[in-house]
Structure formats: C-alpha cells, structure tokens
Motif scaffolding. Structure first.
Motif, mmCIF file in Angstrom:
data_model
loop_
_atom_site.group_PDB
_atom_site.id
_atom_site.type_symbol
_atom_site.label_atom_id
_atom_site.label_comp_id
_atom_site.label_asym_id
_atom_site.label_seq_id
_atom_site.Cartn_x
_atom_site.Cartn_y
_atom_site.Cartn_z
ATOM 1 N N LYS A 85 19.960 -8.329 -57.357
ATOM 2 C CA LYS A 85 21.309 -8.786 -57.638
ATOM 3 C C LYS A 85 21.396 -9.432 -59.006
ATOM 4 C CE LYS A 85 20.243 -10.216 -53.917
ATOM 5 N NZ LYS A 85 19.129 -9.879 -52.945
ATOM 6 N N ASN A 87 23.994 -11.704 -61.388
ATOM 7 C CA ASN A 87 25.169 -12.533 -61.155
ATOM 8 C C ASN A 87 25.490 -13.399 -62.366
ATOM 9 O OD1 ASN A 87 23.914 -15.393 -60.823
ATOM 10 N ND2 ASN A 87 22.627 -14.080 -59.534
ATOM 11 N N THR A 102 29.237 -18.468 -57.655
ATOM 12 C CA THR A 102 28.325 -17.392 -58.054
ATOM 13 C C THR A 102 28.965 -16.036 -57.783
ATOM 14 O OG1 THR A 102 26.413 -18.780 -57.517
ATOM 15 C CG2 THR A 102 26.019 -16.418 -57.744
ATOM 16 N N CYS A 103 29.066 -15.231 -58.812
ATOM 17 C CA CYS A 103 29.680 -13.905 -58.689
ATOM 18 C C CYS A 103 28.631 -12.832 -58.974
ATOM 19 C CB CYS A 103 30.846 -13.767 -59.657
ATOM 20 S SG CYS A 103 31.628 -12.121 -59.613
ATOM 21 N N VAL A 104 28.315 -12.015 -57.972
ATOM 22 C CA VAL A 104 27.385 -10.899 -58.149
ATOM 23 C C VAL A 104 28.157 -9.730 -58.766
ATOM 24 C CG1 VAL A 104 25.876 -9.245 -56.984
ATOM 25 C CG2 VAL A 104 25.947 -11.625 -56.208
ATOM 26 N N CYS A 107 24.452 -4.820 -58.046
ATOM 27 C CA CYS A 107 23.484 -4.886 -56.959
ATOM 28 C C CYS A 107 22.982 -3.469 -56.682
ATOM 29 C CB CYS A 107 24.144 -5.481 -55.708
ATOM 30 S SG CYS A 107 23.047 -5.583 -54.270
#
Length: 303
Positions: A85, A87, A102-104, A107
């Motif tokens: 991942k 982020n 937290t923004c992924v 992935c």
C-alpha cells in the motif's frame, strides 16, 4: 452510502489486473496478473481533501511550525497482508498520524520488489516529486562530534542517479553497494532529500535485530569455549574446526549475496521488458546474461 461514495470518489479510482513478476520455486520469475487499484489523479485527490479540511475548519499550521504559505504532505508505503500500500497524509491537521488522516492511493497484490514498485508507481512520477533516505557520512565518522567533523556532503537526486549508474556498471554486487552510497535503485519520485522522513520504526527494528544478532554470536562463541574446556578437546583439532566453521559462514554469506544479485538482475530485466515491450531488447538480454552468470556462480558455491 453508494451515492456518497460516488460523490467522493467519482471516476478517480481505477482497478485493473496488471502484470507483476513473481518468484518461481526454482530459478527465474513468472509474469502473472495481479489486482492493482489506484487513484489516477493524485493531485485532484489531495486538493479535494484539503478543501474538505478547510471547509470543516480542520486545517492548522501548528502554531507557526509550518510556514503560513505551505501545505505539508507525508508519503509512505508498507507491505503486509499480501499487498503493498502506498499512502499520503496531510500534515496540516491536528492529528496528522491518525488512521483517519491516511489515504491509500495505490495498492497491489504482489511483492514490494523494485520492479513491482516501478510497475505500480511510475504512473505517479509526474505528479509527485521519493528517494533513498540514507546520508553519505561514513559510520566511523558518526561517532565524532559534529563540531569536530563538520557537516557531511549533502546527497542530491542527481548524485543518487549517478551512484546507481555506477553500481549497475560495476555489475550489481550487493557487497559493493557501499562504494556507491547504497544506491541499488534509482529514485522513483523527485522529492527533495530534505523532505524525506526517516522511517523510525524500521530503523529501531534494525538496531534491535543487530543487537540480538551480536548477543547471539557472543553466546555461541561462549558455548564453543565451554565445550573446548570441559571436554578436553585437542587444541589443534579445535582450531581446525573453528577455521572450517569460519570458511563455511563466509561461503554462506557469499552464496546469499550471489542469490540476491541474481534476483535483482532478473527483476531489472523483467522491468525493462515490460516497459520497452520487447522480450529480447539489448539491455534485458545483457541483464539476463549477468543473471545466468550469477546462477552459475551460486551452483558452483553449492557444489
């Protein structure tokens, strides 16, 4: 919920089955399709989150710690649970390390090899500007006070690319990586070095692992000495045993380095083939030839 999801995400989320190399049980790699999900317009996503935080009054400059004209972002990656991942976090909020901040944005269900990182992340290189965070200073100089040794030469993205080119030209030998300041891969993004955050958790884990390994070695040597003194072993025979053991350990280290170099060469050849669209481009052929030489070296060590 679906309506809210469509409003927030819109068409700024894509998924596909991408070609990733996977290690085979035997030597070599196999290209297989694996899920890849990512946000194509990363800048638009960042701007959207900033606007939402501004609208709700959550933006902060931490009492002047962040200049009033700047917005700070943290970018990081993690491998776990079978996926990698990537982020980002907006630092201009009260709790920047919160999971809710937290923004992924990328992935994929594959290993975190250099090749796979390029396959997944090269699409962002024109949107984001991430280099290797290590400094150039030698370990023996770190024990000298800063006031005595002075500041070490600052690493730059250009010097890292030059070091990586030298590392590749020298044959990609892991034990020689320190000669090229450990630049075994080129920078993926053009993030200024001064904006790279040291990975505290991984550094701590590395220190603890090193300490445990040293403790284990001391205990093992103590065990050998006790065995020598309690069993009345002939000193000459024991010295021969110790010498052969040291040779075996050195051979094991050389074997591991050769295997790592072989895997790295195969990964680079795979990446070149995927990017160029040619299975037998001159560069990939040369890399595969180097990988074959490493395989022969490994087999010679084993035999």
């Amino acid at each position: 919920m679906r309506h809210i999801s469509r409003r927030i995400v819109g068409d700024n989320l894509k998924g596909e089955i991408a070609p990733f190399p996977f290690r085979l049980p035997s030597d070599g790699e196999e290209i297989k399709g694996a899920p890849l999900v990512y946000i194509p317009e990363l800048v638009a996503k960042v701007v959207h989150l900033l606007e939402e935080n501004e609208r709700t009054g959550r933006l902060t400059w931490h009492e002047g710690f962040i200049p009033a004209s700047e917005i700070w972002l943290k970018i990081g990656g993690d491998k776990g649970g079978g996926t990698f991942k990537m982020n980002f976090q907006i630092v201009n909020v009260a709790t920047p390390n919160s999971v809710h901040n937290t923004c992924v944005f990328c992935c994929f269900a594959a290993g975190d090899s250099v090749t796979n990182l390029h396959i997944a992340l090269d699409r962002f290189k024109d949107q984001v500007e991430h280099p290797c965070p290590y400094c150039i200073i030698k370990s023996e100089k770190m024990a000298i006070p800063l006031s005595v040794r002075g500041h070490a030469a600052q690493r730059t993205l250009e010097s890292m690319r030059d070091d990586h080119h030298g590392y590749v030209s020298a044959g990609i030998i892991k034990r020689d990586a320190q000669k090229f300041h450990n630049c075994i891969s080129p920078p993926i993004f053009d993030i200024p070095i001064t904006q790279v955050c040291p990975p505290g958790l991984h550094i701590t884990l590395g220190i603890f692992t090193k300490m445990f390994t040293l403790l284990e070695a001391v205990c093992y040597n103590l065990d050998l000495e006790l065995a020598f003194h309690t069993n009345d072993v002939d000193s000459t025979s024991f010295s021969k045993y110790s010498l052969e053991l040291q040779k075996l350990l050195l051979m094991q280290t050389e074997l591991e380095e050769a295997q790592q170099a072989q895997q790295h060469l195969q990964q680079m050849a795979t990446y070149v083939a995927l990017v160029s669209g040619e299975d037998r481009s001159p560069l990939s052929v040369n890399l595969l030839k180097q990988a074959e030489d490493k395989i022969k070296h490994v087999k010679a060590l084993v035999s």
